[in-house]
Design an enzyme around this catalytic site. Structure first.
Site, PDB file in Angstrom:
ATOM      1  N   ARG A   1      37.700  57.494  31.591  1.00 33.53           N
ATOM      2  CA  ARG A   1      38.143  57.990  32.887  1.00 33.53           C
ATOM      3  C   ARG A   1      37.043  57.763  33.913  1.00 33.53           C
ATOM      4  NH1 ARG A   1      40.152  62.901  33.874  1.00 33.53           N
ATOM      5  NH2 ARG A   1      40.801  63.460  31.787  1.00 33.53           N
TER       6      ARG A   1
ATOM      7  N   GLU B   1      51.006  64.495  35.266  1.00 31.28           N
ATOM      8  CA  GLU B   1      51.618  65.819  35.197  1.00 31.28           C
ATOM      9  C   GLU B   1      51.667  66.346  36.627  1.00 31.28           C
ATOM     10  OE1 GLU B   1      49.383  69.016  33.416  1.00 31.28           O
ATOM     11  OE2 GLU B   1      51.147  70.315  33.303  1.00 31.28           O
TER      12      GLU B   1
ATOM     13  N   LYS C   1      41.307  68.438  38.283  1.00 31.88           N
ATOM     14  CA  LYS C   1      42.426  69.006  39.039  1.00 31.88           C
ATOM     15  C   LYS C   1      42.314  70.526  39.126  1.00 31.88           C
ATOM     16  CE  LYS C   1      46.168  66.270  37.501  1.00 31.88           C
ATOM     17  NZ  LYS C   1      47.620  66.217  37.217  1.00 31.88           N
TER      18      LYS C   1
END
Length: 567
Positions: free
Chosen positions: A268, A43, A278
């Site tokens: 992850r 994204e 983020k």
RNA sequence: UGGGAGAUCGUUCAACGGUAGGACAGCAGACUCUGACUCUGCUUAUCGGGGUUCGAAUCCCUGUCUCCCAGCCA
């Protein structure tokens, strides 16, 4: 002399993992017609970090290995958070890491029209409806883990009314948040994702690519599987938190009757003392705690690039950390291991003093200069030699002299002889101190002219070889010494700002041999006995600036620390 | 007290019913004109309890712990 002068360090074969095993099995069973097609779907709401590198290497690496393809696709369905700046940085970073998507650069926003048509199709099939509940009401109707949700009072609208309302949503007749298009699945499902999930929300926001063409935007769940399907993705690899979403992913492609990629979830990356969120990284940038997304302390690819990390080192790290479904945390030292392994093999050596103290060779002729030969890389003779100027007044590392040498310290101290690398044996005769503070200002030594180049004709040994620069010839430089941004092992998960390391950046006024004078920004060196450094973009001929990428392993520091457990 | 997922050296990955292995970290040496690099050796693990089996990290039962999920974020 740049790092690229040396051959790349070899990338060892990657260990297998459960995803690779699944693909192997699919290939054997002829699933997807023997194709392997993956994608990396960021994204564009922030910069890529080392955690994304794991995913990039996995997706592109798998495609490469099986002769398949990997797309780069921006998951840009939320115009309120996404920007072109992020798109550009992501493209740059994936390329820098060493991967190529050829002509397959896609955007979920490319599919908005198709997605809209499919939504209409679901409405016609009685599988989607326009809901007038407010966000708060939707939350109340959703239920809890223990109780099923309640069906929306708008759930049984006629197909015609739904079609009409949805068309008017698209036409911009309704304000933000006033209505949604929802999928009709099961309000009693134990999986919240299936309790009539929202497909479209109204958002009068300008999109970085489609501008004001749309005021309704599809949700991730409704977008992702279909985008994968459109692109013919075979294996849709994502992280663990999407495990609960897989039934919904499957629901959409099945009910639409389109190509069905297989979603596979993996763990992850987590790194000790490193924050990979983020949202929080953005906060560090916005609060000015770091200089930007590419601050060399940031775990972003752009920050690491500026810091001096090589793409090869990052790839090697990603190839060896393994892929599983276990939620763990990798020790930062493993990243540093692969970094040093690559840099050691390739970086040209140079002498630089980060914390200088003056040395005067009393018996060396005043005003004389010699050019002494030094090798650029001990393992790569083809990288050649260079001349380093030597004179009466030098700088050495402050830490390479002790007036009261502790046990096992065998560098310079009063009365002791050491070798100046590539130069001469010197013996410390006396020191000059500041009469007030007692600080050592100058170290006076004598040299043995017979040891020119660093070898004693009589075969005598010294315990230590230290690095140096000639005071008259050395260039001034700023050495930026970095440590982890966070003190807490988890990267400060909870109150992350409280865990900030006050010493994450220390600027040192150092001295460096003149050979580096014209090297461009980004050039990587090993400062002998100190660490790997890289020329920062802030650097100029008038003011050299070096980033310490990573220190050399330091056995002495460990011994020293063990001797005085106070630290 | 719903659903989903996961537990193997300090960390991480492997072993897919047949000797628990590698990497990093740690420790001890060797080598060295970088206390780097390299090399050698060593320490340390199957979440607990029951079963099945000649044999279980692996299969079954049971318990425990950890992570994720109640955005009109992705």
């Amino acid at each position: 002399m740049s790092i690229d002068a040396a051959p790349e360090s070899a990338e060892t074969p990657k260990p297998s993992n459960f995803i690779r095993d699944i693909i192997l099995q699919d290939l054997q069973n002829g699933k997807h017609g023997g194709r392997v097609h993956t994608r990396f779907p960021p994204e564009p709401n922030g910069y890529l970090h080392i955690g994304h590198a794991k995913s990039i290497c996995l997706n592109f690496g798998l495609a490469q290995e099986f002769g398949g393809k990997c797309n780069l696709r921006f998951d840009d369905t939320n115009p309120s958070k996404e920007e072109t700046e992020y798109v550009d940085s992501i493209i740059e970073d994936v390329r820098w890491l060493g991967f190529d998507w050829e002509d397959r650069l896609f955007y979920a926003s490319d599919y908005f029209e198709q997605l809209h048509d499919w939504a209409v199709q679901l409405i016609r099939a009685g599988k989607a409806f326009v809901c007038d509940l407010t966000a708060e009401q939707v939350r109340e109707y959703r239920g809890t883990p223990n109780e099923p949700g309640k069906e929306s009072p708008y759930r049984n609208r006629s197909v015609e009314e739904n079609l009409d309302l949805f068309a008017r949503m698209r036409a911009g007749e309704f304000p933000d948040g006033s209505r949604t298009l929802r999928t009709k699945i099961d309000m009693a499902s134990p999986n919240f994702n299936l309790r009539d999930p929202v497909m479209y929300r109204i958002l009068h926001a300008e999109h970085h690519r489609t501008g004001n063409q749309w005021c309704i935007y599809p949700m991730y769940d409704y977008t992702h599987g279909e985008s994968d399907s459109i692109e013919g993705i075979t294996h849709s690899i994502c992280t663990l938190e999407f495990e609960d979403h897989r039934p919904l992913y499957d629901w959409y492609v099945e009910n639409l009757g389109i190509h069905h990629p297989q979603q596979i979830e993996f763990d992850r990356l987590n790194l000790t003392n490193t924050m990979l969120s983020k949202r929080k990284l953005l906060m560090l940038v916005q609060k000015g705690i770091v200089s930007g997304w590419n601050d060399p302390r940031m775990p972003t690819l752009s920050g690491m690039r500026r810091r001096g990390y090589s793409p090869e080192a990052i790839r090697q790290f990603c190839a060896n950390i393994g892929v599983s479904k276990t939620n763990g945390i990798i020790e930062f030292s493993l990243l540093e291991y692969y970094l040093r392994e690559d840099l050691n093999a390739r970086a040209a050596r140079v002498m630089a003093v980060v914390d200088p103290i003056k040395v005067i060779i009393d018996n060396y002729p005043e005003g004389e200069t010699e050019q002494l030969e030094a090798v650029n890389h001990p393992d790569h003779p083809e990288m050649g030699n260079r001349l380093v100027p030597f004179s009466k007044t030098l700088y050495i590392e402050r830490d390479d002299f002790r007036e009261d040498p502790p046990k096992q310290y065998y560098r310079l101290s009063p009365g002791r002889e050491v070798r100046l690398r590539y130069a001469y044996f010197i013996t410390c005769q006396r020191v000059v101190k500041d009469p007030v503070t007692g600080e050592v200002l100058e170290i006076h030594c004598t040299y043995d002219p017979a040891t020119r180049g660093g070898n004693a004709p009589d075969g005598r040994k010294v315990k230590s070889t230290i690095h140096w620069v000639s005071a008259e010839h050395a260039l001034d430089m700023e050495a930026r010494i970095y440590e982890n941004l966070f003190l807490a092992e988890g990267g400060g998960d909870d109150d992350f700002l409280a865990s900030l390391n006050p010493n994450s950046l220390v600027k040192m006024a150092g001295k460096i041999e003149p050979s580096v004078r014209t090297a461009p920004a980004g050039t990587r060196y090993q400062f002998e006995r100190v660490g790997y450094f890289c020329i920062d973009p802030d650097s100029s001929p008038a003011g050299l600036v070096f980033n310490r990428t990573v220190a050399l392993r330091d056995t002495w520091a460990k011994i020293d620390k063990a001797q005085k457990p106070k630290g």
